[in-house]
Design a protein around this motif. Structure first.
Motif, PDB file in Angstrom:
ATOM      1  N   PRO A 137      29.611  71.674  55.071  1.00 36.97           N
ATOM      2  CA  PRO A 137      28.462  71.025  55.426  1.00 36.97           C
ATOM      3  C   PRO A 137      29.242  69.511  54.097  1.00 36.97           C
ATOM      4  N   PHE A 138      28.952  69.941  52.649  1.00 36.94           N
ATOM      5  CA  PHE A 138      29.573  69.115  51.917  1.00 36.94           C
ATOM      6  C   PHE A 138      30.958  68.620  51.670  1.00 36.94           C
ATOM      7  N   GLU A 139      31.806  70.027  52.448  1.00 34.46           N
ATOM      8  CA  GLU A 139      33.397  69.202  52.389  1.00 34.46           C
ATOM      9  C   GLU A 139      33.313  68.018  53.834  1.00 34.46           C
ATOM     10  N   LEU A 140      33.030  68.153  54.465  1.00 38.31           N
ATOM     11  CA  LEU A 140      33.332  67.768  55.843  1.00 38.31           C
ATOM     12  C   LEU A 140      32.662  66.195  54.726  1.00 38.31           C
ATOM     13  N   MET A 141      31.764  66.140  54.335  1.00 28.81           N
ATOM     14  CA  MET A 141      31.018  64.826  53.926  1.00 28.81           C
ATOM     15  C   MET A 141      31.979  64.175  53.204  1.00 28.81           C
ATOM     16  N   LYS A 142      32.657  64.980  51.959  1.00 25.47           N
ATOM     17  CA  LYS A 142      33.400  63.969  51.131  1.00 25.47           C
ATOM     18  C   LYS A 142      34.755  63.847  51.911  1.00 25.47           C
ATOM     19  N   SER A 143      35.231  64.446  52.696  1.00 23.86           N
ATOM     20  CA  SER A 143      36.443  64.115  53.557  1.00 23.86           C
ATOM     21  C   SER A 143      36.596  63.250  54.401  1.00 23.86           C
ATOM     22  N   LEU A 144      35.401  62.697  54.946  1.00 25.41           N
ATOM     23  CA  LEU A 144      34.830  61.818  55.830  1.00 25.41           C
ATOM     24  C   LEU A 144      34.840  60.129  55.107  1.00 25.41           C
ATOM     25  N   GLU A 145      34.428  60.475  54.145  1.00 23.45           N
ATOM     26  CA  GLU A 145      34.280  59.302  53.088  1.00 23.45           C
ATOM     27  C   GLU A 145      36.032  58.618  52.352  1.00 23.45           C
ATOM     28  N   LYS A 146      37.067  59.536  52.925  1.00 20.34           N
ATOM     29  CA  LYS A 146      38.288  59.150  52.497  1.00 20.34           C
ATOM     30  C   LYS A 146      39.061  59.735  54.347  1.00 20.34           C
ATOM     31  N   THR A 147      38.356  59.861  54.765  1.00 20.22           N
ATOM     32  CA  THR A 147      39.811  60.200  56.593  1.00 20.22           C
ATOM     33  C   THR A 147      39.794  58.303  56.872  1.00 20.22           C
ATOM     34  N   SER A 148      40.383  57.747  57.775  1.00 25.66           N
ATOM     35  CA  SER A 148      41.439  56.732  57.906  1.00 25.66           C
ATOM     36  C   SER A 148      41.137  57.431  59.445  1.00 25.66           C
ATOM     37  N   PHE A 149      40.615  55.633  59.843  1.00 34.18           N
ATOM     38  CA  PHE A 149      41.017  56.037  62.556  1.00 34.18           C
ATOM     39  C   PHE A 149      41.054  54.987  62.067  1.00 34.18           C
ATOM     40  N   GLU A 150      42.666  53.968  62.925  1.00 34.59           N
ATOM     41  CA  GLU A 150      42.562  52.441  63.189  1.00 34.59           C
ATOM     42  C   GLU A 150      42.337  51.972  62.275  1.00 34.59           C
ATOM     43  N   ASN A 151      43.086  52.267  61.708  1.00 35.28           N
ATOM     44  CA  ASN A 151      43.257  50.994  59.994  1.00 35.28           C
ATOM     45  C   ASN A 151      41.961  50.876  59.478  1.00 35.28           C
ATOM     46  N   HIS A 152      40.988  51.511  59.693  1.00 38.67           N
ATOM     47  CA  HIS A 152      39.984  51.634  58.963  1.00 38.67           C
ATOM     48  C   HIS A 152      39.032  53.115  58.909  1.00 38.67           C
ATOM     49  N   LEU A 153      37.715  52.773  57.210  1.00 40.80           N
ATOM     50  CA  LEU A 153      37.457  54.214  57.637  1.00 40.80           C
ATOM     51  C   LEU A 153      36.460  54.816  58.288  1.00 40.80           C
ATOM     52  N   TYR A 190      21.699  63.088  54.044  1.00 45.31           N
ATOM     53  CA  TYR A 190      22.396  62.388  53.422  1.00 45.31           C
ATOM     54  C   TYR A 190      22.948  61.607  55.226  1.00 45.31           C
ATOM     55  N   GLU A 191      23.624  60.357  55.266  1.00 44.94           N
ATOM     56  CA  GLU A 191      23.969  59.891  56.232  1.00 44.94           C
ATOM     57  C   GLU A 191      24.798  59.302  56.358  1.00 44.94           C
ATOM     58  N   GLN A 192      25.857  59.628  57.038  1.00 43.96           N
ATOM     59  CA  GLN A 192      27.080  58.648  56.935  1.00 43.96           C
ATOM     60  C   GLN A 192      27.588  58.013  59.083  1.00 43.96           C
ATOM     61  N   GLU A 193      27.072  56.971  58.536  1.00 44.37           N
ATOM     62  CA  GLU A 193      27.554  56.178  60.540  1.00 44.37           C
ATOM     63  C   GLU A 193      29.056  56.102  60.531  1.00 44.37           C
ATOM     64  N   LEU A 194      28.757  56.857  61.752  1.00 48.87           N
ATOM     65  CA  LEU A 194      30.339  56.640  62.519  1.00 48.87           C
ATOM     66  C   LEU A 194      31.054  55.300  63.063  1.00 48.87           C
ATOM     67  N   ASN A 195      32.366  54.615  61.601  1.00 43.63           N
ATOM     68  CA  ASN A 195      32.436  53.273  62.561  1.00 43.63           C
ATOM     69  C   ASN A 195      33.070  53.055  63.553  1.00 43.63           C
ATOM     70  N   VAL A 196      32.943  53.267  64.647  1.00 37.48           N
ATOM     71  CA  VAL A 196      33.884  53.910  65.976  1.00 37.48           C
ATOM     72  C   VAL A 196      33.384  52.782  67.253  1.00 37.48           C
ATOM     73  N   SER A 197      34.178  52.909  68.557  1.00 34.16           N
ATOM     74  CA  SER A 197      34.072  51.568  69.093  1.00 34.16           C
ATOM     75  C   SER A 197      32.851  51.749  70.132  1.00 34.16           C
ATOM     76  N   ALA A 233      34.292  56.723  58.495  1.00 36.89           N
ATOM     77  CA  ALA A 233      32.596  56.388  58.028  1.00 36.89           C
ATOM     78  C   ALA A 233      32.661  55.564  56.945  1.00 36.89           C
ATOM     79  N   ASN A 234      30.824  54.427  57.418  1.00 40.58           N
ATOM     80  CA  ASN A 234      30.716  53.626  56.491  1.00 40.58           C
ATOM     81  C   ASN A 234      30.267  54.842  55.294  1.00 40.58           C
ATOM     82  N   LYS A 235      29.755  53.563  53.524  1.00 46.52           N
ATOM     83  CA  LYS A 235      28.781  54.533  52.784  1.00 46.52           C
ATOM     84  C   LYS A 235      28.455  55.159  53.070  1.00 46.52           C
ATOM     85  N   THR A 236      28.240  56.489  52.671  1.00 42.60           N
ATOM     86  CA  THR A 236      27.017  57.443  52.625  1.00 42.60           C
ATOM     87  C   THR A 236      25.659  56.898  51.841  1.00 42.60           C
TER      88      THR A 236
END
Length: 379
Positions: free
Chosen positions: A214-230, A113-120, A232-235
């Motif tokens: 690993p799957f704990e990190l995946m679940k946490s990324l789905e709910k982590t906010s950074f600079e007023n947005h999620l 599974y891949e979670q693209e990070l929504n960062v600058s 990680a994008n959708k898994t």
């Protein structure tokens, strides 16, 4: 001829210097770069039961598609087993081409599974630079710890370092113990579940507030906010396979219960003594591991109340036929079992070890009855 040689030598030196300068230069990622966290599914081998975590850097403009993996170790390390048990085995990061990485998991039929990070763009560059520095400087080498330092926690650390804040924290299942979290990963691997149940001590009974799987990190990324947005994008599912449960005629609860039932029902002196000897040997190993190993998960192992080293002394008095001391030590071991059951009541592994508690208690009660001094009755 001499002039020609000097020209060739000069050209060679020029090429070497040019290559050195290029490698020293900082590679700037393009605006097309994507950075993502890869979560790999579980496998049936012991090393793959919990899955895996890696970081992917993909920049098509610069022909870059690399996966950074913090879970590598060298089987050829001197005293490999002792270092692993002691807890000072060195793990390190390696970089793979994405195609090689994904081909390996395709071959093993494990999901990815891949979670693209929504960062600058700047943070993408910072992450890439941090990863390169980590590999080239030796920072990627670390002493493996089951909960505190592993392929997942190392990814969390370098991401938080890049984001310059501890934004990635565990936000799911924080009300469950580490032991409870681990248990489902051992489905269809009974003796692995039993082994970890009895070798792990008090630490894994604490609340699982730290990301270590690993799957704990995946679940946490789905709910982590950074600079007023999620963050990680959708898994996205890169590879998907149905989980195939391995069949084993011996690695299951039935062989475990059958073996213990045989010990109880045949009530053989030699079999009982052999059973107590195995329990005592395991207890000595747990004590040794608790003091010798740097793995905090092995320390303060209350399971030695069941796998009690005192059984060695009991066996000695059984051999020397000292009835009085046999009785006293038997009662002492039964008291330890009673305390153990009280400690075990709210633990995740209570059901899996209760059959051993019952077997040991049955043997000890029979010993106590047999060696209890009869009180004479005076008429």
């Amino acid at each position: 001829m001499k002039t020609s040689f000097l020209q060739i030598a000069s050209l060679y030196i020029f090429l070497i210097c040019s290559i050195s300068n290029l490698s020293a230069q900082k590679l700037t990622l393009s605006n097309e770069t994507k950075v993502s966290v890869l979560t790999c599914g579980t496998g049936n081998e012991s090393y793959s039961l919990f899955g895996h975590t890696a970081i992917r850097i993909a920049d098509p403009k610069n022909f870059i598609d690399i996966v950074y993996n913090y879970g590598a170790f060298d089987f050829n390390t001197p005293n490999f087993v002792l270092k692993f048990v002691k807890g000072d085995l060195q793990y390190f990061a390696v970089a793979h081409p994405y195609t090689d990485f994904i081909n390996e998991y395709t071959y093993e039929k494990r999901a990815v599974y891949e979670q693209e990070l929504n960062v600058s763009q700047q943070l993408k560059q910072d992450l890439f630079d941090n990863l390169k520095t980590s590999l080239s400087s030796g920072e990627s080498y670390y002493t493996y710890k089951f909960i505190d330092k592993n392929c997942t926690s190392m990814v969390v650390d370098i991401l938080n370092k890049t984001l310059k804040t501890k934004v990635i924290v565990k936000n799911t299942d924080t009300d469950l113990t580490y032991r409870t979290i681990l248990f489902p990963y051992f489905d269809h691997h009974f003796y692995e579940k039993l082994g970890t149940s009895i070798i792990f001590g008090e630490k894994v009974d604490r609340m699982g507030t730290q990301i270590f799987l690993p799957f704990e990190l995946m679940k946490s990324l789905e709910k982590t906010s950074f600079e007023n947005h999620l963050l990680a994008n959708k898994t996205q599912t890169i590879l998907s396979y149905e989980t195939e449960s391995p069949f084993s005629w011996w690695n299951n609860a039935y062989t475990y219960l059958l073996l213990l039932a045989i010990v109880v029902l045949i009530n053989s002196k030699s079999v009982n003594q052999f059973y107590l000897l195995i329990m005592a040997l395991l207890g000595v190993f747990f004590v040794f591991a608790g003091f010798y190993s740097f793995h905090q998960e092995l320390a303060w192992n209350y399971n030695i109340l069941l796998f009690n080293p005192l059984l060695f002394i009991l066996l000695y008095f059984i051999i020397t036929k000292n009835s009085g001391l046999i009785y006293k030590l038997t009662v002492a071991n039964l008291l330890c079992l009673a305390i153990y059951v009280v400690l075990l009541i709210n633990k995740a592994h209570v059901l899996i070890v209760l059959p051993m508690v019952f077997t040991c208690a049955t043997i000890l009660v029979r010993l106590a009855i047999k060696n209890k001094k009869k009180i004479p009755i005076i008429i």
